[in-house]
Scaffold this motif. Structure first.
Motif, PDB file in Angstrom:
ATOM      1  N   ASN A   1      17.737  55.700  20.437  1.00 41.08           N
ATOM      2  CA  ASN A   1      16.397  55.123  20.535  1.00 41.08           C
ATOM      3  C   ASN A   1      16.393  53.704  19.976  1.00 41.08           C
ATOM      4  OD1 ASN A   1      13.541  55.102  20.940  1.00 41.08           O
ATOM      5  ND2 ASN A   1      13.287  55.424  18.749  1.00 41.08           N
ATOM      6  N   GLY A   2      15.803  52.778  20.727  1.00 39.65           N
ATOM      7  CA  GLY A   2      15.639  51.418  20.230  1.00 39.65           C
ATOM      8  C   GLY A   2      16.385  50.392  21.065  1.00 39.65           C
ATOM      9  N   PRO A   3      16.143  49.120  20.780  1.00 43.41           N
ATOM     10  CA  PRO A   3      16.778  48.050  21.554  1.00 43.41           C
ATOM     11  C   PRO A   3      18.208  47.767  21.105  1.00 43.41           C
ATOM     12  CG  PRO A   3      15.340  47.119  19.887  1.00 43.41           C
ATOM     13  CD  PRO A   3      15.176  48.611  19.799  1.00 43.41           C
ATOM     14  N   VAL A   4      19.044  47.371  22.057  1.00 44.25           N
ATOM     15  CA  VAL A   4      20.404  46.930  21.785  1.00 44.25           C
ATOM     16  C   VAL A   4      20.605  45.599  22.489  1.00 44.25           C
ATOM     17  CG1 VAL A   4      22.863  47.422  22.016  1.00 44.25           C
ATOM     18  CG2 VAL A   4      21.248  49.298  21.623  1.00 44.25           C
TER      19      VAL A   4
ATOM     20  N   GLU B   1      28.734  33.536  20.373  1.00 42.40           N
ATOM     21  CA  GLU B   1      28.770  33.210  18.946  1.00 42.40           C
ATOM     22  C   GLU B   1      27.470  32.533  18.501  1.00 42.40           C
ATOM     23  OE1 GLU B   1      33.307  32.302  17.727  1.00 42.40           O
ATOM     24  OE2 GLU B   1      32.507  30.984  19.274  1.00 42.40           O
ATOM     25  N   ARG B   2      26.996  31.593  19.292  1.00 44.33           N
ATOM     26  CA  ARG B   2      25.773  30.861  18.940  1.00 44.33           C
ATOM     27  C   ARG B   2      24.576  31.811  18.806  1.00 44.33           C
ATOM     28  NH1 ARG B   2      25.751  27.797  23.000  1.00 44.33           N
ATOM     29  NH2 ARG B   2      24.317  29.044  24.244  1.00 44.33           N
ATOM     30  N   ASP B   3      24.440  32.740  19.738  1.00 43.94           N
ATOM     31  CA  ASP B   3      23.288  33.641  19.707  1.00 43.94           C
ATOM     32  C   ASP B   3      23.404  34.681  18.599  1.00 43.94           C
ATOM     33  OD1 ASP B   3      22.129  32.277  21.740  1.00 43.94           O
ATOM     34  OD2 ASP B   3      22.522  33.753  23.302  1.00 43.94           O
ATOM     35  N   LEU B   4      24.631  35.049  18.229  1.00 45.63           N
ATOM     36  CA  LEU B   4      24.788  35.947  17.087  1.00 45.63           C
ATOM     37  C   LEU B   4      24.372  35.250  15.793  1.00 45.63           C
ATOM     38  CD1 LEU B   4      28.147  37.742  17.933  1.00 45.63           C
ATOM     39  CD2 LEU B   4      26.018  38.897  17.330  1.00 45.63           C
ATOM     40  N   VAL B   5      24.816  34.017  15.614  1.00 40.90           N
ATOM     41  CA  VAL B   5      24.438  33.266  14.414  1.00 40.90           C
ATOM     42  C   VAL B   5      22.925  33.087  14.351  1.00 40.90           C
ATOM     43  CG1 VAL B   5      24.615  31.028  13.261  1.00 40.90           C
ATOM     44  CG2 VAL B   5      26.667  32.092  14.220  1.00 40.90           C
ATOM     45  N   ALA B   6      22.288  32.875  15.505  1.00 40.62           N
ATOM     46  CA  ALA B   6      20.831  32.686  15.572  1.00 40.62           C
ATOM     47  C   ALA B   6      20.068  34.009  15.532  1.00 40.62           C
ATOM     48  CB  ALA B   6      20.466  31.917  16.839  1.00 40.62           C
ATOM     49  N   ARG B   7      20.768  35.125  15.397  1.00 43.32           N
ATOM     50  CA  ARG B   7      20.164  36.462  15.329  1.00 43.32           C
ATOM     51  C   ARG B   7      19.441  36.850  16.612  1.00 43.32           C
ATOM     52  NH1 ARG B   7      20.290  38.609  10.208  1.00 43.32           N
ATOM     53  NH2 ARG B   7      21.024  37.185   8.588  1.00 43.32           N
ATOM     54  N   LYS B   8      19.923  36.339  17.730  1.00 49.13           N
ATOM     55  CA  LYS B   8      19.371  36.724  19.029  1.00 49.13           C
ATOM     56  C   LYS B   8      20.149  37.884  19.641  1.00 49.13           C
ATOM     57  CE  LYS B   8      17.731  32.033  20.108  1.00 49.13           C
ATOM     58  NZ  LYS B   8      17.869  30.887  21.045  1.00 49.13           N
ATOM     59  N   LEU B   9      21.262  38.265  19.019  1.00 47.91           N
ATOM     60  CA  LEU B   9      22.094  39.365  19.485  1.00 47.91           C
ATOM     61  C   LEU B   9      22.421  40.287  18.316  1.00 47.91           C
ATOM     62  CD1 LEU B   9      24.738  37.464  21.658  1.00 47.91           C
ATOM     63  CD2 LEU B   9      22.847  38.854  22.526  1.00 47.91           C
ATOM     64  N   ASP B  10      22.750  41.534  18.654  1.00 46.50           N
ATOM     65  CA  ASP B  10      23.225  42.480  17.645  1.00 46.50           C
ATOM     66  C   ASP B  10      24.743  42.460  17.559  1.00 46.50           C
ATOM     67  OD1 ASP B  10      20.609  43.589  16.989  1.00 46.50           O
ATOM     68  OD2 ASP B  10      20.651  44.446  19.002  1.00 46.50           O
ATOM     69  N   ILE B  11      25.413  42.509  18.702  1.00 46.96           N
ATOM     70  CA  ILE B  11      26.878  42.456  18.757  1.00 46.96           C
ATOM     71  C   ILE B  11      27.289  41.714  20.021  1.00 46.96           C
ATOM     72  CG2 ILE B  11      27.405  44.545  17.437  1.00 46.96           C
ATOM     73  CD1 ILE B  11      27.714  45.993  20.150  1.00 46.96           C
TER      74      ILE B  11
ATOM     75  N   ARG C   1      26.201  51.354  16.503  1.00 44.51           N
ATOM     76  CA  ARG C   1      27.494  52.014  16.300  1.00 44.51           C
ATOM     77  C   ARG C   1      27.787  52.983  17.443  1.00 44.51           C
ATOM     78  NH1 ARG C   1      25.375  52.508  11.017  1.00 44.51           N
ATOM     79  NH2 ARG C   1      25.272  54.780  11.193  1.00 44.51           N
ATOM     80  N   PHE C   2      26.750  53.665  17.911  1.00 42.39           N
ATOM     81  CA  PHE C   2      26.911  54.565  19.064  1.00 42.39           C
ATOM     82  C   PHE C   2      27.365  53.786  20.295  1.00 42.39           C
ATOM     83  CE2 PHE C   2      24.675  56.078  22.942  1.00 42.39           C
ATOM     84  CZ  PHE C   2      25.427  57.214  23.181  1.00 42.39           C
ATOM     85  N   LEU C   3      26.769  52.618  20.514  1.00 41.39           N
ATOM     86  CA  LEU C   3      27.137  51.808  21.672  1.00 41.39           C
ATOM     87  C   LEU C   3      28.594  51.355  21.577  1.00 41.39           C
ATOM     88  CD1 LEU C   3      25.716  50.463  24.231  1.00 41.39           C
ATOM     89  CD2 LEU C   3      25.888  48.371  22.905  1.00 41.39           C
ATOM     90  N   ILE C   4      29.027  50.933  20.387  1.00 42.24           N
ATOM     91  CA  ILE C   4      30.413  50.498  20.206  1.00 42.24           C
ATOM     92  C   ILE C   4      31.371  51.646  20.531  1.00 42.24           C
ATOM     93  CG2 ILE C   4      32.116  49.750  18.498  1.00 42.24           C
ATOM     94  CD1 ILE C   4      29.830  48.220  17.115  1.00 42.24           C
TER      95      ILE C   4
END
Length: 291
Positions: free
Chosen positions: A90-93, A132-142, A279-282
């Protein structure tokens, strides 16, 4: 540092309006309640209460602290509840990768979402730098990238490998250097990098991409093999981009004497705990990239 127990005592005192009732509600002594309020006033450097015998009123600072304390304690309570009920389905990824990996993973992740409709898959096709840019900007989870990274805010770990293939028009059986020179190269955003890895390991004549006649360029991962299928040139692409081409009988995929694979790295923000659904997605994508 502000003690959350002091805030809880203060909020309870304001809401009960009585030191004794606050002590009973929090299983404290009345002097203990008074001590918490004193510590809180010392922390902010100003009085929060106007005491009148056994009664009290709030100063303006006291009202401000009460309102903020209510919000802070409510947010922390909500966070605790969210973490205690962390649902892997449940929830966004929010996930991103370069194009070839996306062609492989996105359809399979949609199938996963069909099994667990409360998951919301937000997939972005992006170059390594964009991930990398979007991870640093917190726009992505992984994210996944195809080279080692050096961003201090991010943690990288080897995750999988993706083979590179030489792809020619269907009528080419065993391409040699002269054949490649005659065909010319269909370039793409990673064209020089991929050609350097695969051709450089298998053809002693290869030094740089500019040696080859350029027959075209395409920046859309699902369309790069279209000119190849029409006999306009050859290219080098990762496995999943080749596998996604809808008309495989119109191209020839060649395995060269020296196989070359591109390393894939899993990237996340450093020291960022991952929710159960991430973690489930990974765990879900791990076997997808080892098939």
């Amino acid at each position: 540092m502000l003690n959350l127990n002091w805030l809880q005592t203060y909020v309870t005192l304001v809401e009960t309006g009585h030191f004794t009732h606050t002590a009973d509600k929090l299983a404290m002594t009345q002097p203990g309640v008074s001590q918490h309020i004193k510590k809180l006033e010392q922390h902010f450097g100003q009085p929060l209460l106007i005491r009148e015998g056994k009664r009290f009123d709030l100063t303006q600072s006291g009202r401000d602290v009460y309102q903020q304390a209510q919000r802070t304690l409510a947010e922390l309570s909500g966070l605790e509840q969210q973490l205690s009920t962390d649902d892997p389905f449940n929830g966004p990824v929010r996930f991103a990768s370069p194009g070839s990996l996306g062609l492989k993973l996105y359809p399979e992740l949609l199938a996963l979402q069909q099994q667990h409709p409360s998951l919301s898959i937000d997939y972005t096709f992006a170059p390594n730098e964009g991930v990398e840019r979007d991870l640093v900007a917190r726009k992505l989870d992984i994210g996944l990238i195809t080279r080692p990274g050096d961003k201090s805010d991010l943690a990288y770990r080897p995750f999988a490998e993706e083979p590179l293939f030489l792809v020619t028009p269907a009528h080419i059986d065993a391409p040699d250097w002269a054949t490649l020179m005659a065909l010319g190269y269909i370039d793409h955003p990673d064209g020089a990098h991929h050609a350097g890895m695969l051709l450089g390991s298998n053809f002693e004549q290869y030094q740089q991409l500019s040696q080859l006649p350029k027959r075209g360029f395409c920046n859309h991962i699902s369309m790069i093999l279209e000119p190849v299928s029409r006999g306009l040139g050859f290219t080098v692409l990762p496995r999943y981009a080749v596998a996604a081409f809808p008309r495989p009988d119109e191209i020839a995929v060649h395995t060269l004497p020296q196989p070359v694979s591109e390393s894939i790295y899993l990237v996340q923000r450093r020291h960022q705990p991952l929710p159960t659904r991430i973690r489930f997605l990974i765990e879900a994508i791990t076997p997808m990239l080892s098939e």
